[in-house]
Design a protein around this motif. Structure first.
Motif, PDB file in Angstrom:
ATOM      1  N   ARG A  20      11.643 -17.270   1.101  1.00  0.00           N
ATOM      2  CA  ARG A  20      11.270 -16.663   2.388  1.00  0.00           C
ATOM      3  C   ARG A  20       9.762 -16.573   2.530  1.00  0.00           C
ATOM      4  NH1 ARG A  20      14.428 -11.288   2.570  1.00  0.00           N
ATOM      5  NH2 ARG A  20      14.681 -11.674   0.371  1.00  0.00           N
ATOM      6  N   LEU A  21       9.055 -16.290   1.439  1.00  0.00           N
ATOM      7  CA  LEU A  21       7.595 -16.238   1.492  1.00  0.00           C
ATOM      8  C   LEU A  21       6.991 -17.613   1.761  1.00  0.00           C
ATOM      9  CD1 LEU A  21       6.774 -13.737  -1.397  1.00  0.00           C
ATOM     10  CD2 LEU A  21       6.495 -13.386   1.062  1.00  0.00           C
ATOM     11  N   ILE A  22       7.560 -18.629   1.151  1.00  0.00           N
ATOM     12  CA  ILE A  22       7.083 -19.998   1.387  1.00  0.00           C
ATOM     13  C   ILE A  22       7.327 -20.390   2.845  1.00  0.00           C
ATOM     14  CG2 ILE A  22       7.527 -22.433   0.860  1.00  0.00           C
ATOM     15  CD1 ILE A  22       8.018 -21.528  -2.056  1.00  0.00           C
ATOM     16  N   ALA A  23       8.517 -20.106   3.368  1.00  0.00           N
ATOM     17  CA  ALA A  23       8.824 -20.443   4.758  1.00  0.00           C
ATOM     18  C   ALA A  23       7.914 -19.675   5.715  1.00  0.00           C
ATOM     19  CB  ALA A  23      10.291 -20.144   5.061  1.00  0.00           C
ATOM     20  N   GLY A  24       7.678 -18.409   5.440  1.00  0.00           N
ATOM     21  CA  GLY A  24       6.794 -17.619   6.285  1.00  0.00           C
ATOM     22  C   GLY A  24       5.369 -18.113   6.245  1.00  0.00           C
ATOM     23  N   SER A  25       4.900 -18.490   5.059  1.00  0.00           N
ATOM     24  CA  SER A  25       3.542 -19.011   4.928  1.00  0.00           C
ATOM     25  C   SER A  25       3.372 -20.324   5.677  1.00  0.00           C
ATOM     26  CB  SER A  25       3.192 -19.219   3.453  1.00  0.00           C
ATOM     27  OG  SER A  25       3.224 -18.001   2.758  1.00  0.00           O
ATOM     28  N   LEU A  26       4.364 -21.192   5.579  1.00  0.00           N
ATOM     29  CA  LEU A  26       4.302 -22.469   6.304  1.00  0.00           C
ATOM     30  C   LEU A  26       4.319 -22.243   7.818  1.00  0.00           C
ATOM     31  CD1 LEU A  26       6.667 -24.684   4.120  1.00  0.00           C
ATOM     32  CD2 LEU A  26       4.181 -24.839   4.321  1.00  0.00           C
ATOM     33  N   ALA A  27       5.136 -21.310   8.278  1.00  0.00           N
ATOM     34  CA  ALA A  27       5.174 -21.007   9.711  1.00  0.00           C
ATOM     35  C   ALA A  27       3.843 -20.430  10.179  1.00  0.00           C
ATOM     36  CB  ALA A  27       6.315 -20.042  10.008  1.00  0.00           C
ATOM     37  N   LEU A  28       3.245 -19.565   9.361  1.00  0.00           N
ATOM     38  CA  LEU A  28       1.949 -18.983   9.710  1.00  0.00           C
ATOM     39  C   LEU A  28       0.866 -20.051   9.770  1.00  0.00           C
ATOM     40  CD1 LEU A  28       0.315 -16.368  10.221  1.00  0.00           C
ATOM     41  CD2 LEU A  28      -0.061 -16.271   7.763  1.00  0.00           C
ATOM     42  N   MET A  29       0.844 -20.947   8.796  1.00  0.00           N
ATOM     43  CA  MET A  29      -0.153 -22.017   8.794  1.00  0.00           C
ATOM     44  C   MET A  29       0.031 -22.944   9.993  1.00  0.00           C
ATOM     45  SD  MET A  29      -0.826 -22.975   4.768  1.00  0.00           S
ATOM     46  CE  MET A  29       0.582 -24.002   4.657  1.00  0.00           C
ATOM     47  N   LEU A  30       1.269 -23.269  10.339  1.00  0.00           N
ATOM     48  CA  LEU A  30       1.521 -24.114  11.503  1.00  0.00           C
ATOM     49  C   LEU A  30       1.054 -23.411  12.778  1.00  0.00           C
ATOM     50  CD1 LEU A  30       2.733 -26.621  12.857  1.00  0.00           C
ATOM     51  CD2 LEU A  30       4.909 -25.398  12.909  1.00  0.00           C
ATOM     52  N   GLY A  31       1.363 -22.144  12.914  1.00  0.00           N
ATOM     53  CA  GLY A  31       0.945 -21.398  14.089  1.00  0.00           C
ATOM     54  C   GLY A  31      -0.559 -21.314  14.218  1.00  0.00           C
ATOM     55  N   LEU A  32      -1.237 -21.031  13.118  1.00  0.00           N
ATOM     56  CA  LEU A  32      -2.695 -20.960  13.156  1.00  0.00           C
ATOM     57  C   LEU A  32      -3.318 -22.318  13.457  1.00  0.00           C
ATOM     58  CD1 LEU A  32      -3.455 -18.508  10.215  1.00  0.00           C
ATOM     59  CD2 LEU A  32      -3.767 -18.108  12.664  1.00  0.00           C
ATOM     60  N   THR A  33      -2.730 -23.375  12.922  1.00  0.00           N
ATOM     61  CA  THR A  33      -3.227 -24.719  13.208  1.00  0.00           C
ATOM     62  C   THR A  33      -3.106 -25.037  14.694  1.00  0.00           C
ATOM     63  OG1 THR A  33      -2.642 -25.480  10.995  1.00  0.00           O
ATOM     64  CG2 THR A  33      -2.938 -27.167  12.681  1.00  0.00           C
ATOM     65  N   LEU A  34      -1.977 -24.693  15.278  1.00  0.00           N
ATOM     66  CA  LEU A  34      -1.796 -24.937  16.712  1.00  0.00           C
ATOM     67  C   LEU A  34      -2.743 -24.080  17.536  1.00  0.00           C
ATOM     68  CD1 LEU A  34       2.088 -25.153  16.934  1.00  0.00           C
ATOM     69  CD2 LEU A  34       0.451 -27.021  17.123  1.00  0.00           C
ATOM     70  N   LEU A  35      -2.901 -22.830  17.164  1.00  0.00           N
ATOM     71  CA  LEU A  35      -3.774 -21.928  17.913  1.00  0.00           C
ATOM     72  C   LEU A  35      -5.233 -22.364  17.835  1.00  0.00           C
ATOM     73  CD1 LEU A  35      -4.004 -19.254  19.501  1.00  0.00           C
ATOM     74  CD2 LEU A  35      -4.375 -18.140  17.312  1.00  0.00           C
ATOM     75  N   VAL A  36      -5.721 -22.607  16.632  1.00  0.00           N
ATOM     76  CA  VAL A  36      -7.117 -23.005  16.451  1.00  0.00           C
ATOM     77  C   VAL A  36      -7.339 -24.416  16.972  1.00  0.00           C
ATOM     78  CG1 VAL A  36      -8.898 -23.462  14.714  1.00  0.00           C
ATOM     79  CG2 VAL A  36      -7.492 -21.429  14.528  1.00  0.00           C
ATOM     80  N   GLY A  37      -6.366 -25.291  16.762  1.00  0.00           N
ATOM     81  CA  GLY A  37      -6.499 -26.669  17.223  1.00  0.00           C
ATOM     82  C   GLY A  37      -6.614 -26.782  18.728  1.00  0.00           C
ATOM     83  N   THR A  38      -5.869 -25.962  19.453  1.00  0.00           N
ATOM     84  CA  THR A  38      -5.976 -26.009  20.913  1.00  0.00           C
ATOM     85  C   THR A  38      -7.135 -25.170  21.415  1.00  0.00           C
ATOM     86  OG1 THR A  38      -4.376 -24.216  21.140  1.00  0.00           O
ATOM     87  CG2 THR A  38      -3.538 -26.472  21.290  1.00  0.00           C
ATOM     88  N   ASP A  43     -11.131 -31.844  23.957  1.00  0.00           N
ATOM     89  CA  ASP A  43     -10.660 -32.241  25.281  1.00  0.00           C
ATOM     90  C   ASP A  43     -10.507 -30.996  26.145  1.00  0.00           C
ATOM     91  OD1 ASP A  43      -9.641 -33.659  27.403  1.00  0.00           O
ATOM     92  OD2 ASP A  43      -7.637 -33.849  26.556  1.00  0.00           O
ATOM     93  N   PHE A  44     -11.198 -30.938  27.259  1.00  0.00           N
ATOM     94  CA  PHE A  44     -11.199 -29.742  28.087  1.00  0.00           C
ATOM     95  C   PHE A  44      -9.823 -29.446  28.677  1.00  0.00           C
ATOM     96  CE2 PHE A  44     -11.941 -33.105  31.104  1.00  0.00           C
ATOM     97  CZ  PHE A  44     -11.268 -32.702  32.244  1.00  0.00           C
ATOM     98  N   ARG A  45      -8.995 -30.473  28.907  1.00  0.00           N
ATOM     99  CA  ARG A  45      -7.668 -30.233  29.479  1.00  0.00           C
ATOM    100  C   ARG A  45      -6.780 -29.495  28.499  1.00  0.00           C
ATOM    101  NH1 ARG A  45      -8.124 -36.201  31.432  1.00  0.00           N
ATOM    102  NH2 ARG A  45      -8.439 -36.301  29.195  1.00  0.00           N
ATOM    103  N   LEU A  46      -6.847 -29.853  27.230  1.00  0.00           N
ATOM    104  CA  LEU A  46      -6.050 -29.171  26.214  1.00  0.00           C
ATOM    105  C   LEU A  46      -6.527 -27.739  26.039  1.00  0.00           C
ATOM    106  CD1 LEU A  46      -3.796 -29.493  24.134  1.00  0.00           C
ATOM    107  CD2 LEU A  46      -5.507 -30.263  22.509  1.00  0.00           C
ATOM    108  N   HIS A  47      -7.837 -27.561  25.984  1.00  0.00           N
ATOM    109  CA  HIS A  47      -8.403 -26.222  25.835  1.00  0.00           C
ATOM    110  C   HIS A  47      -8.060 -25.344  27.044  1.00  0.00           C
ATOM    111  CE1 HIS A  47     -11.215 -23.028  24.828  1.00  0.00           C
ATOM    112  NE2 HIS A  47     -11.553 -23.042  26.103  1.00  0.00           N
TER     113      HIS A  47
END
Length: 62
Positions: A20-38, A43-47
């Motif tokens: 569960r900790l591994i799954a939660g950590s992976l979900a957190l990293m994916l979420g942060l990547t999407l948040l920071v990446g956008t 590209d101004f349209r994505l931002h």
């Protein structure tokens, strides 16, 4: 008189604490990547799309 017996089996997935900790950590990293990446996208349209979505959901961003 006939009686029917119904058995319900719980075949749900049972995860250990480490899994569960591994799954939660992976979900957190994916979420942060999407948040920071956008948020810092070149590209101004994505931002702007991410910015408008945050406003529409009621999250302050500035």
């Amino acid at each position: 008189m006939n009686t029917a017996t119904t058995t319900v089996s719980n075949s749900g997935l049972s995860l250990s604490l480490s899994q569960r900790l591994i799954a939660g950590s992976l979900a957190l990293m994916l979420g942060l990547t999407l948040l920071v990446g956008t948020g810092f996208a070149g590209d101004f349209r994505l931002h702007n799309g991410a910015h408008d979505t945050r406003h529409a959901m009621g999250f302050p961003c500035h």
